[in-house]
Design an enzyme around this catalytic site. Structure first.
Site, PDB file in Angstrom:
ATOM      1  CG  MET A 250      13.553  -8.951 -31.235  1.00 23.58           C
ATOM      2  SD  MET A 250      13.500 -10.751 -31.359  1.00 23.58           S
ATOM      3  CE  MET A 250      13.048 -11.188 -29.694  1.00 23.58           C
ATOM      4  CG  HIS A 267       8.767 -20.958 -28.407  1.00 23.85           C
ATOM      5  ND1 HIS A 267       8.962 -22.279 -28.055  1.00 23.85           N
ATOM      6  CD2 HIS A 267       9.985 -20.371 -28.330  1.00 23.85           C
ATOM      7  CE1 HIS A 267      10.245 -22.469 -27.772  1.00 23.85           C
ATOM      8  NE2 HIS A 267      10.879 -21.331 -27.940  1.00 23.85           N
TER       9      HIS A 267
HETATM   10  C1  LIG Z   1      14.982 -19.521 -27.816  1.00 26.53           C
HETATM   11  S1  LIG Z   1      16.367 -18.664 -28.433  1.00 26.53           S
HETATM   12  C2  LIG Z   1      16.371 -19.157 -30.138  1.00 26.53           C
HETATM   13  C3  LIG Z   1      17.693 -18.956 -30.787  1.00 26.53           C
HETATM   14  C4  LIG Z   1      17.734 -19.398 -32.268  1.00 26.53           C
HETATM   15  N1  LIG Z   1      16.748 -18.734 -33.072  1.00 26.53           N
HETATM   16  C5  LIG Z   1      17.563 -20.896 -32.361  1.00 26.53           C
HETATM   17  O1  LIG Z   1      16.465 -21.381 -32.587  1.00 26.53           O
HETATM   18  O2  LIG Z   1      18.569 -21.587 -32.172  1.00 26.53           O
HETATM   19  C6  LIG Z   1      15.788 -16.988 -28.525  1.00 26.53           C
HETATM   20  C7  LIG Z   1      16.854 -15.995 -28.958  1.00 26.53           C
HETATM   21  O3  LIG Z   1      16.277 -14.688 -28.933  1.00 26.53           O
HETATM   22  C8  LIG Z   1      17.269 -13.776 -28.485  1.00 26.53           C
HETATM   23  N2  LIG Z   1      16.647 -12.538 -28.015  1.00 26.53           N
HETATM   24  C9  LIG Z   1      15.959 -12.332 -26.854  1.00 26.53           C
HETATM   25  N3  LIG Z   1      15.562 -11.047 -26.778  1.00 26.53           N
HETATM   26  C10 LIG Z   1      16.007 -10.441 -27.908  1.00 26.53           C
HETATM   27  C11 LIG Z   1      15.914  -9.099 -28.405  1.00 26.53           C
HETATM   28  N4  LIG Z   1      15.257  -8.172 -27.725  1.00 26.53           N
HETATM   29  N5  LIG Z   1      16.483  -8.813 -29.602  1.00 26.53           N
HETATM   30  C12 LIG Z   1      17.148  -9.782 -30.309  1.00 26.53           C
HETATM   31  N6  LIG Z   1      17.269 -11.060 -29.895  1.00 26.53           N
HETATM   32  C13 LIG Z   1      16.706 -11.383 -28.698  1.00 26.53           C
HETATM   33  C14 LIG Z   1      17.965 -14.565 -27.393  1.00 26.53           C
HETATM   34  O4  LIG Z   1      19.211 -14.017 -27.037  1.00 26.53           O
HETATM   35  C15 LIG Z   1      18.045 -15.949 -28.012  1.00 26.53           C
HETATM   36  O5  LIG Z   1      19.228 -16.123 -28.735  1.00 26.53           O
END
Ligand SMILES: C[S@@+](CC[C@H](N)C(=O)[O-])C[C@H]1O[C@@H](n2cnc3c(N)ncnc32)[C@H](O)[C@@H]1O
Length: 364
Positions: A250, A267
């Site tokens: 992202m 967050h």
């Molecule tokens: C706290 S989790 C929330 C997942 C989902 N949105 C939920 O609320 O169930 C954060 C998500 O961000 C993803 N993430 C972390 N770094 C990322 C990146 N650079 N690009 C895309 N996704 C990423 C993680 O793999 C994880 O699935």
């Protein structure tokens, strides 16, 4: 103020001293509550009560959960903590005590037919060695020169949270999916209009295994939903013919859509990183007058104002320190607002909910 005056001001009666000691020990033992809850969840005690028709004695519980009969008196002690804190209720005492579910433990009952969501994976992941041991490194992180540019998680474990999750993210991903199913079910019921106005497409950024996007796709079949997450995360997502999964970063690119959803993503990140992510999101959506918006589902500390009960206020700030372990932050409105302005957005609207998360609609 002189030392003598200070001493006088702090002077307490014996009763006050003893009460202060109780309060101090109460705070010190708060972790026992979490670990008792975790033990009950792992032992599937809520399931057992449900399976036994909604009421169970200690012997019923032991037989149903595989607890050894020699441990009955210890099970009573565990249940005493959990009834005192409102996780279960109890009537009668000693061998005749009968335990029932409360509205809290009802959320932990696993619905084997799959019709209702439950939050036991969230308790298992939150009260687990990784976050708990991370918080033991706080003193070192606050004071050690070598830790100045490191996250608390790195100081504790020598890698970032996302590197650890890449090695074994099963419990984490399951917890996120459980939270998303539960939260979205309720948000779509209470604040459906936020999603109703999404025109034809939505991309769930950092969408994990797609539970939030799946809920939206089911509620609004005309919206084409895409889930963006790291390649190793989407590789283990269950297939869903209503969703398109995209493996990517992202920080580099967000697939174009009418709306972007960021649920429990910002967050996880510090201010500058949130600005970068939101800039990519802004590039992905059309102008406001043709329906472009970003929907953020996250905590806004204090957003419910005087409506907020003590449990909700305390949970927000506890969650914030919990997020410190992941190098994340729970924010007040003024902190969110700064991020939005720096990322180039012109307007936003916060809809508080009765739960921990608010919905923020962000307009380009
Ligand atoms: C706290 S989790 C929330 C997942 C989902 N949105 C939920 O609320 O169930 C954060 C998500 O961000 C993803 N993430 C972390 N770094 C990322 C990146 N650079 N690009 C895309 N996704 C990423 C993680 O793999 C994880 O699935």
């Amino acid at each position: 103020m002189s030392a003598l005056m200070q001493q006088k001001e702090l002077a307490m009666s014996t009763d006050e001293l003893l009460q202060a000691q109780v309060e101090l020990y109460h705070h010190s033992f708060a972790f026992v509550k979490s670990l008792a809850l975790k033990a009950a969840t792992d032992l599937c005690i809520p399931d057992a009560i449900q399976h036994l028709g909604g009421a169970a004695t200690l012997s019923d519980l032991a037989a149903e959960t595989g607890i050894h009969p020699t441990k009955l008196s210890n099970l009573r002690r565990l249940m005493r903590v959990l009834t005192t804190s409102g996780v279960f209720s109890v009537t009668g005492d000693h061998a005749g005590a009968v335990y029932k579910l409360t509205r809290v433990s009802r959320l932990l009952v696993v619905d084997r037919a799959g019709g209702r969501t439950h939050l036991s994976p969230v308790v298992s992941a939150f009260v687990s060695p990784y976050p708990v041991t991370t918080l033991f490194s706080m003193r070192e992180w606050f004071t050690d020169e070598r830790a100045a540019a490191m996250s608390l998680f790195e100081v504790a474990h020598g890698c970032t949270l996302w590197e650890a999750a890449a090695m074994d993210g099963t419990a984490f991903n399951a917890a996120m999916a459980a939270d998303s199913r539960f939260t979205m079910e309720n948000l779509l019921r209470e604040c459906g209009s936020v999603f109703e106005t999404v025109r034809g497409s939505l991309v769930d950024v950092g969408g994990g295994h797609g539970a939030a996007a799946a809920a939206i796709a089911r509620a609004f079949p005309h919206v084409k939903c895409t889930v963006l997450d790291l390649p190793h995360v989407v590789a283990t997502a269950p297939t869903d013919d209503k969703l398109t999964f995209v493996g990517g970063d992202m920080f580099d690119n967000v697939p174009p859509a009418d709306a972007v959803l960021l649920k429990w993503v910002l967050h996880d990140w510090q201010h500058e990183d949130c600005v970068k992510i939101l800039r990519r999101c802004k590039e992905a959506i059309p102008a406001r007058n043709v329906g472009g918006k970003v929907i953020i589902v996250d905590t806004v500390i204090g957003s419910a104002g005087s409506q907020q009960g003590i449990a909700s206020k305390e949970t927000e700030v506890l969650f914030d320190v919990f997020m410190m372990a992941a190098d994340g932050v729970e924010r007040e409105e003024h902190e969110w607002s700064k991020i939005f302005i720096e990322a180039g957005f012109t307007d936003y609207k916060i809809t508080p909910t009765m739960g921990l998360r608010s919905i923020i609609e962000l307009y380009p």
